[in-house]
Design an enzyme around this catalytic site. Structure first.
Site, PDB file in Angstrom:
ATOM      1  N   ASP A 134       0.661  -1.031   0.045  1.00 59.00           N
ATOM      2  CA  ASP A 134      -0.048   0.174   0.108  1.00 59.00           C
ATOM      3  C   ASP A 134       0.769   1.233   0.057  1.00 59.00           C
ATOM      4  O   ASP A 134       1.935   1.142  -0.404  1.00 59.00           O
ATOM      5  CB  ASP A 134      -1.057   0.021   1.145  1.00 59.00           C
ATOM      6  N   HIS A 213      -3.863   6.200   3.190  1.00 55.44           N
ATOM      7  CA  HIS A 213      -4.522   4.819   2.840  1.00 55.44           C
ATOM      8  C   HIS A 213      -3.718   3.604   3.377  1.00 55.44           C
ATOM      9  O   HIS A 213      -4.445   2.491   4.055  1.00 55.44           O
ATOM     10  CB  HIS A 213      -4.321   4.829   1.271  1.00 55.44           C
ATOM     11  N   SER A 546     -11.298  -0.824  -0.844  1.00 49.81           N
ATOM     12  CA  SER A 546     -10.059  -0.753  -0.147  1.00 49.81           C
ATOM     13  C   SER A 546     -10.260  -1.328   1.325  1.00 49.81           C
ATOM     14  O   SER A 546      -9.155  -1.454   1.685  1.00 49.81           O
ATOM     15  CB  SER A 546      -9.377   0.587  -0.384  1.00 49.81           C
TER      16      SER A 546
END
Ligand SMILES: *[C@@H]1O[C@H](CO)[C@@H](O)[C@H](O)[C@H]1NC(C)=O
Ligand SMILES: *[C@@H]1O[C@H](CO)[C@@H](O)[C@H](O)[C@H]1NC(C)=O
Length: 776
Positions: A134, A213, A546
């Site tokens: 990520d 994220h 996600s």
């Protein structure tokens, strides 16, 4: 002497001119990934690395791949790359491409496509290592504290890489490893007209997360319990990952604002598997919505290498729903996760001048404004499309100052619209869904008072504005409400089947929570992710597939811990066959956009139910050989198959059928017009994983829709004993009647139902979907 040096100078000068003069194409370097037949390594080279960096290839390598597949990446001109493609050991050459993370806030996924608890405090997981590919990690978060956690498992071979603002000593017994992969990006940025490139003003050249994220997904999968967690008071309570005791290893392959390059993603997979992770979580997908064949897809190739070595890989289904065939990450060795809502929401009301109250959703946390009415404007009324969407520089401050502004969703990030309104002097924003978003709402921590509403409410506000000379409104925020019913519903944006690459394999596999998820956040940006948002929050609330994917990764860590011998396919099977099909009102799960019951093309096998997945009774197991047979069934050339498998394969003389892959869901695809007695049979094998080893299971088929179809299972009874833990059966779907209105299995509504094997205790359920493809 003087003559010699000037000759030399002239020579260099000429050489340079020649190089430049040989055409603009020749000086453009791009990053290429070379898949190498590693079995062809001459014995004079002690290692593959020696061979790849030798004059035999004559390139300066960026990444060397040796675990999930064999090869290297290098920055070359197109001509040089093509020439090297003829090297006898090169199986294939691919140009690097960009991917993006799968949050709904990602502008890449908004594009111009507008048209278009349950977990117990298990003690399990402490020995399991979850690798997160990520945007990196913010390691100081309490979610990654190693208090009361035992020593790092001794088999761990990873490392904590030092880099900008990230000392290698920062890892601990919880965050056991962290690496970053940027060579593909750097090489691409150096190239004229290149893609990618790292923005040094916003990024850290280290595993540190500049985006948020990666910190969010890592803490969702395996964050520790954090008491008193919230985003500015919203969703307050205990934040915890699905597997709070599992170890986290971070592989930063995506960079803020510039996405994730194939060459770096592959390097992340390669390192994660070599380091010894048990589970990989990858909430990344193709940026263009089109899925490449499996051998061209770095996530499929990387994951095949991982799964072949027993590593479970969860990936996100993408956020391009509710359009049919929008699901991404389609390889059958990946566990592909769609998103559902949870039973928590953040309601807010729009109060119109005529006294009507319309309800929406908000995460706004500043001072209240509901003591006062403000003028209400819809810039789209006079300003056309850019203004209706509140795009940058589209709003006239004279019109907007001191007002509440209605903005349509789409084309730019939701939070960016709020900033545009604020900068133009607006007091608040109403963010209205388009038809394609339906009534699906996601909360955002907007920089001004804002309320998201469905398309019906948006239309009501707009017609109120049209019908009144002086429209006014205010916004009232009502905090967090839990116990929302129905939940889960399938999120509007969640990627939908059928599988655009292999229709015989149902995708997504299952859904998990992916709307308004609270998890840890970076300090590098505020909760909106906008440059100008300088708020710092330990937690943030995000939506997207996600966010759903790491729920399944965490669940896989717990299952792996409870059942160390289970293969990745067995873990997925346990999750799928035990999943939920009903919501918290005990009715069939519905679609957020339409309110109608969903089909397996929306929800896969169902919604993750970890408690039941611990004890599935039977599993549909698979391994390397099954996937090779599947690739043979796709009629890929042997060379293309070898790109995925690394080893040469020999396909059976008789072409296998892709629908016979031992998947826990059944997809029957008929071709052409329906005719009576047309039939198809698929074969499956189940493995009894119960400790007792004995049991008698009976089949039950219940078709929800399937007029004119008969489904039979042979045998209808399976007997297991300690000596016999595997049994096979066949499912035959026959057309019994053809109607003028619609042939069985025809679009738009594929027929579906369920096959359930039951021993009285376990219910092992698989969706059966029957669809029909008309030849072009
Ligand atoms: C890097 O990021 C900053 C802040 O967002 C931005 O202003 C700048 O244009 C970016 N640079 C490049 C080369 O994209
Ligand atoms: C379908 O099969 C049945 C049983 O074999 C047979 O009696 C019938 O004639 C067949 N119908 C068609 C249209 O072929």
């Amino acid at each position: 002497m003087a003559a010699t040096s000037s000759t030399l100078l002239l020579f260099f000068f000429l050489l340079q001119t020649l190089t430049l003069g040989s055409g603009t194409v020749a000086v453009y370097k791009k990053t290429y990934i070379f898949r190498i037949n590693h079995l062809m390594k001459p014995s004079i080279f002690p290692t593959h690395e020696h061979w790849y960096t030798s004059p035999s290839f004559g390139v300066s390598t960026l990444h060397i791949y040796s675990t999930v597949f064999h090869g290297f990446s290098a920055s070359l001109t197109a001509e040089r790359a093509a020439a090297l493609g003829n090297h006898p050991a090169v199986l294939a050459v691919f140009q690097d491409r960009l991917r993006y993370v799968h949050t709904t806030r990602s502008p890449q996924f908004l594009g111009l496509r507008n048209k278009q608890g349950l977990w117990s405090d298990s003690d399990y997981g402490a020995e399991v290592i979850v690798g997160i590919l990520d945007t990196g990690v913010w390691p100081e978060r309490r979610s990654f504290s190693d208090r009361n956690i035992g020593p790092v498992p001794s088999r761990w071979r990873g490392t904590c890489e030092t880099g900008e603002n990230f000392p290698g000593s920062i890892c601990n017994r919880k965050l056991v490893g962290a690496r970053f992969f940027s060579r593909g990006h750097d090489a691409s940025a150096d190239a004229a007209g290149g893609i990618g490139g790292i923005n040094e003003t916003v990024e850290f050249r280290s595993p540190r997360d500049a985006d948020g994220h990666g910190t969010h997904t890592a803490s969702t999968a395996a964050g520790r319990h954090v008491f008193g967690a919230s985003l500015s008071g919203y969703a307050s309570g205990i934040a915890k990952g699905v597997a709070p005791k599992a170890r986290v290893a971070v592989y930063k392959v995506c960079w803020k604002g510039s996405g994730c390059l194939d060459s770096d993603i592959l390097a992340g997979f390669d390192s994660a598997v070599a380091d010894g992770v048990d589970v990989i979580s990858i909430s990344i997908g193709g940026g263009d919505g089109i899925s490449a064949p499996y051998y061209l897809d770095p996530i499929a190739v990387g994951a095949f290498g991982a799964v072949s070595k027993g590593v479970f890989v969860a990936s996100s289904a993408g956020n391009d729903g509710p359009t049919a065939m929008s699901v991404t990450n389609l390889a059958p060795w990946l566990t592909t996760v769609g998103a559902g809502t949870i039973d928590r929401t953040f309601p807010a009301d729009i109060v119109l001048g005529d006294g009507r109250r319309l309800s929406g959703v908000s995460l706004y946390s500043g001072p209240a404004i509901d003591g006062q009415m403000y003028p209400l404007v819809y810039p789209g009324k006079s300003g056309g499309l850019p203004a209706s969407l509140c795009m940058e520089n589209s709003l006239d401050p004279k019109l907007v100052k001191g007002t509440i502004v209605v903005c349509d969703r789409g084309s730019s990030p939701r939070v960016a619209k709020g900033l545009v309104v604020k900068n133009a002097g607006g007091v608040g924003m109403i963010l209205a869904n388009g038809i394609s978003n339906g009534e699906g709402l996601v909360g955002d921590a907007h920089v001004l008072p804002a309320c998201a509403v469905g398309s019906d409410e948006g239309d009501s506000v707009k017609s109120y504005i049209t019908a009144n000379a002086n429209p006014t409104a205010t916004l009232a925020f009502r905090g967090t409400i839990i116990g929302v019913k129905p939940a889960p519903v399938v999120a509007s944006f969640s990627g939908r089947g059928p599988n655009g690459l292999t229709p015989e394999v149902l995708k997504p596999d299952l859904i998990a929570p992916g709307v308004n998820i609270l998890a840890a956040w970076t300090d590098a940006v505020g909760p909106t992710g906008l440059d100008s948002d300088h708020r710092k929050t330990e937690f943030n609330i995000l939506s997207g597939t996600s966010m759903a994917c790491p729920h399944v990764s965490g669940a896989a860590a717990l299952l792996k811990s409870a059942h160390p011998s289970w293969s990745p396919a067995a873990i997925r099977s346990a999750m799928m066959t035990s999943s939920n099909l009903v919501d918290n009102t005990l009715q069939p799960v519905t679609d957020e956009g339409t309110g109608e019951p969903v089909t397996p093309l929306d929800i896969g096998a169902g919604h993750l139910n970890l408690y039941k997945a611990m004890d599935p009774g039977l599993v549909y197991d698979m391994g390397y050989a099954d996937y090779v047979t599947f690739l043979c069934a796709l009629e890929y050339e042997p060379k293309m198959i070898q790109i995925i498998t690394h080893s040469p394969v020999t396909c059976p003389a008789k072409r296998p059928q892709p629908e016979n892959l031992n998947y826990p869901s059944i997809m029957v695809v008929f071709e052409g017009a329906a005719s009576v007695n047309q039939s198809k049979t698929v074969v499956r094998t189940v493995t009894n994983v119960e400790a007792a080893g004995s049991g008698v299971y009976k089949a039950k088929v219940s078709m929800v829709s399937g007029k004119g179809l008969a489904v039979s299972v042979k045998p209808g009874k399976l007997v297991f004993s300690p000596a016999v833990n595997k049994q096979s059966f066949a499912v035959t779907v026959t057309v019994t009647a053809v109607t003028a209105a619609g042939d069985p299995g025809s679009a738009p509504a594929a027929d579906y139902g369920y096959l359930t094997w039951s021993d009285g205790t376990h219910e092992v359920r698989s969706p059966i979907v029957v669809s029909r493809i008309q030849p072009l």
